[in-house]
Design a protein around this motif. Structure first.
Motif, PDB file in Angstrom:
ATOM      1  N   LEU A   1       0.808  -1.223   0.000  1.00  0.00           N
ATOM      2  CA  LEU A   1       0.000   0.000   0.000  1.00  0.00           C
ATOM      3  C   LEU A   1       0.839   1.270   0.000  1.00  0.00           C
ATOM      4  CD1 LEU A   1      -2.823  -1.122   2.459  1.00  0.00           C
ATOM      5  CD2 LEU A   1      -3.104  -0.560   0.037  1.00  0.00           C
ATOM      6  N   GLY A   2       2.146   1.138  -0.130  1.00  0.00           N
ATOM      7  CA  GLY A   2       2.978   2.305  -0.351  1.00  0.00           C
ATOM      8  C   GLY A   2       3.564   2.966   0.869  1.00  0.00           C
ATOM      9  N   VAL A   3       3.581   2.286   2.018  1.00  0.00           N
ATOM     10  CA  VAL A   3       4.200   2.887   3.196  1.00  0.00           C
ATOM     11  C   VAL A   3       5.670   3.190   2.906  1.00  0.00           C
ATOM     12  CG1 VAL A   3       4.983   0.736   4.290  1.00  0.00           C
ATOM     13  CG2 VAL A   3       4.344   2.669   5.718  1.00  0.00           C
ATOM     14  N   THR A   4       6.169   4.306   3.444  1.00  0.00           N
ATOM     15  CA  THR A   4       7.582   4.643   3.244  1.00  0.00           C
ATOM     16  C   THR A   4       8.414   4.407   4.499  1.00  0.00           C
ATOM     17  OG1 THR A   4       7.199   6.977   3.822  1.00  0.00           O
ATOM     18  CG2 THR A   4       7.022   6.368   1.484  1.00  0.00           C
ATOM     19  N   HIS A   5       7.780   4.480   5.679  1.00  0.00           N
ATOM     20  CA  HIS A   5       8.496   4.280   6.942  1.00  0.00           C
ATOM     21  C   HIS A   5       7.639   3.438   7.881  1.00  0.00           C
ATOM     22  CE1 HIS A   5      10.300   7.918   5.227  1.00  0.00           C
ATOM     23  NE2 HIS A   5      11.367   7.679   5.968  1.00  0.00           N
ATOM     24  N   LEU A   6       8.215   2.371   8.388  1.00  0.00           N
ATOM     25  CA  LEU A   6       7.539   1.487   9.337  1.00  0.00           C
ATOM     26  C   LEU A   6       8.131   1.719  10.729  1.00  0.00           C
ATOM     27  CD1 LEU A   6       7.600  -1.639   7.044  1.00  0.00           C
ATOM     28  CD2 LEU A   6       5.495  -0.623   7.931  1.00  0.00           C
ATOM     29  N   HIS A   7       7.276   2.080  11.688  1.00  0.00           N
ATOM     30  CA  HIS A   7       7.719   2.405  13.044  1.00  0.00           C
ATOM     31  C   HIS A   7       7.057   1.459  14.053  1.00  0.00           C
ATOM     32  CE1 HIS A   7       9.079   6.629  11.946  1.00  0.00           C
ATOM     33  NE2 HIS A   7       8.232   6.388  10.955  1.00  0.00           N
TER      34      HIS A   7
ATOM     35  N   ASP B   1       8.459   7.304  23.993  1.00  0.00           N
ATOM     36  CA  ASP B   1       9.689   7.859  23.416  1.00  0.00           C
ATOM     37  C   ASP B   1       9.459   8.309  21.977  1.00  0.00           C
ATOM     38  OD1 ASP B   1      11.054   7.451  25.763  1.00  0.00           O
ATOM     39  OD2 ASP B   1      12.090   5.635  25.086  1.00  0.00           O
ATOM     40  N   LYS B   2       8.692   7.530  21.232  1.00  0.00           N
ATOM     41  CA  LYS B   2       8.421   7.894  19.836  1.00  0.00           C
ATOM     42  C   LYS B   2       7.651   9.212  19.772  1.00  0.00           C
ATOM     43  CE  LYS B   2       9.121   5.787  16.581  1.00  0.00           C
ATOM     44  NZ  LYS B   2      10.188   5.843  15.553  1.00  0.00           N
ATOM     45  N   ILE B   3       6.648   9.352  20.609  1.00  0.00           N
ATOM     46  CA  ILE B   3       5.824  10.565  20.578  1.00  0.00           C
ATOM     47  C   ILE B   3       6.613  11.781  21.043  1.00  0.00           C
ATOM     48  CG2 ILE B   3       3.888  11.704  21.743  1.00  0.00           C
ATOM     49  CD1 ILE B   3       2.356   9.102  21.485  1.00  0.00           C
ATOM     50  N   LEU B   4       7.352  11.641  22.129  1.00  0.00           N
ATOM     51  CA  LEU B   4       8.090  12.784  22.660  1.00  0.00           C
ATOM     52  C   LEU B   4       9.237  13.194  21.742  1.00  0.00           C
ATOM     53  CD1 LEU B   4       8.161  11.935  26.480  1.00  0.00           C
ATOM     54  CD2 LEU B   4       6.614  13.461  25.236  1.00  0.00           C
ATOM     55  N   GLY B   5       9.716  12.267  20.904  1.00  0.00           N
ATOM     56  CA  GLY B   5      10.790  12.598  19.972  1.00  0.00           C
ATOM     57  C   GLY B   5      10.300  12.873  18.563  1.00  0.00           C
ATOM     58  N   TRP B   6       8.990  12.961  18.379  1.00  0.00           N
ATOM     59  CA  TRP B   6       8.410  13.105  17.051  1.00  0.00           C
ATOM     60  C   TRP B   6       8.657  14.500  16.480  1.00  0.00           C
ATOM     61  CZ3 TRP B   6       6.981   9.525  13.860  1.00  0.00           C
ATOM     62  CH2 TRP B   6       6.205   9.838  12.741  1.00  0.00           C
ATOM     63  N   ASP B   7       8.796  14.576  15.172  1.00  0.00           N
ATOM     64  CA  ASP B   7       8.914  15.857  14.472  1.00  0.00           C
ATOM     65  C   ASP B   7       7.566  16.568  14.570  1.00  0.00           C
ATOM     66  OD1 ASP B   7       9.151  17.986  12.753  1.00  0.00           O
ATOM     67  OD2 ASP B   7       9.643  16.789  10.984  1.00  0.00           O
ATOM     68  N   GLN B   8       7.517  17.641  15.325  1.00  0.00           N
ATOM     69  CA  GLN B   8       6.249  18.305  15.597  1.00  0.00           C
ATOM     70  C   GLN B   8       5.674  19.034  14.391  1.00  0.00           C
ATOM     71  OE1 GLN B   8       6.138  20.488  19.284  1.00  0.00           O
ATOM     72  NE2 GLN B   8       7.417  18.996  20.347  1.00  0.00           N
ATOM     73  N   ASP B   9       6.434  19.137  13.308  1.00  0.00           N
ATOM     74  CA  ASP B   9       5.903  19.728  12.085  1.00  0.00           C
ATOM     75  C   ASP B   9       5.071  18.729  11.283  1.00  0.00           C
ATOM     76  OD1 ASP B   9       7.080  22.204  12.580  1.00  0.00           O
ATOM     77  OD2 ASP B   9       8.953  21.630  11.572  1.00  0.00           O
TER      78      ASP B   9
ATOM     79  N   GLN C   1      -0.222  16.716  23.206  1.00  0.00           N
ATOM     80  CA  GLN C   1       0.616  17.009  22.043  1.00  0.00           C
ATOM     81  C   GLN C   1      -0.225  17.698  20.965  1.00  0.00           C
ATOM     82  OE1 GLN C   1       3.633  16.201  23.061  1.00  0.00           O
ATOM     83  NE2 GLN C   1       2.718  15.030  24.744  1.00  0.00           N
ATOM     84  N   LYS C   2       0.138  18.912  20.607  1.00  0.00           N
ATOM     85  CA  LYS C   2      -0.629  19.676  19.629  1.00  0.00           C
ATOM     86  C   LYS C   2      -0.557  19.066  18.234  1.00  0.00           C
ATOM     87  CE  LYS C   2      -0.230  24.092  22.062  1.00  0.00           C
ATOM     88  NZ  LYS C   2       0.230  25.508  21.968  1.00  0.00           N
TER      89      LYS C   2
END
Length: 248
Positions: A109-115, A159-167, A218-219
């Motif tokens: 289905l075209g995913v580019t990043h698997l986390h 950890d994933k959420i707190l380190g996420w790119d907020q943009d 998280q906004k």
């Protein structure tokens, strides 16, 4: 049989080598086993080769034995396409057969990043990255995809959420949350020329109250609905990615 028809039916192989005209490449031992023992390929037979960077190439087997296979790159069949969007999928490890399903279908289905992320209700504490990488490659070979998804390390959801790119907005599938339906959210984002998408799917039993409270702080997290029914993790993964693919 004409050349195009023969190529279409030929095995499709991923390799890590740089691909360019007139190059000779030696395949890995696993690929030798597959071509020699499983596919019964011989010298002179055709292959299609890709590496996720240089498009797809018409190759010919120059020499093959039980232990070694050398191929010759004849010409490029398809140039490497530009990825029109980024699609990040955050999901918990689940039982092996259903986890395998996620990897295969997300790749198709075209995913580019698997986390993969460890949630409070995750049942499996670890994964085998090498095995998952092989599954990703096999799925790319089968579905004729030219790009290869990137597998990220397993970390805790916090950890994933707190380190996420907020943009980058993180669309979180929260069942019966009263939130907007995901398809409409994606349509609106695409209408605004958004090209980066990230989706978070929970484990069996859903997210814990602590995790939900973390989302609310998280906004950049937007909770979305996948409908009235409670979906299995693997089903939800397909739904969120399909919402992007079908609306793009």
């Amino acid at each position: 049989m004409d050349l195009d028809a023969e190529l279409q039916k030929s095995p499709r192989i991923y390799c890590t080598h740089d691909l360019k005209g007139n190059a000779e490449l030696t395949l890995s031992q696993d690929q030798v086993h597959y071509l020699y023992h499983v596919m019964r390929r011989e010298a002179g037979n055709y292959l299609r080769v890709f590496n996720g960077r240089d498009g797809e190439w018409h190759a010919e087997i120059k020499a093959i034995s039980k232990k070694k296979c050398t191929i010759y790159l004849v010409k490029q069949l398809h140039e490497q396409p530009e990825q029109p969007y980024e699609a990040h999928l955050l999901f918990p490890p689940i039982k092996r057969d259903r986890f395998d399903f996620i990897i295969e279908k997300a790749t198709e289905l075209g995913v580019t990043h698997l986390h993969p992320v460890q949630t409070e209700y995750t049942n499996l504490p670890k994964i085998k990255p090498e095995r998952i990488e092989r599954q990703i490659i096999e799925a790319c070979e089968q579905c004729e995809r030219l790009t290869v998804p990137q597998l990220m390390p397993l970390v805790s959801l916090q950890d994933k959420i707190l380190g996420w790119d907020q943009d980058m907005t993180l669309y979180t599938a929260l069942e019966r949350s009263g939130s907007l339906e995901l398809g409409k959210v994606v349509q609106a984002a695409l209408a605004g020329a958004q090209t980066e998408f990230a989706f978070l799917v929970g484990p069996e039993g859903g997210f814990s109250q602590n995790e939900i409270e973390l989302f609310e702080k998280q906004k950049y997290i937007e909770c979305v609905s996948l409908g009235d029914n409670i979906l299995r993790t693997e089903t939800a993964c397909c739904v969120v990615l399909s919402s992007l693919v079908l609306n793009f």
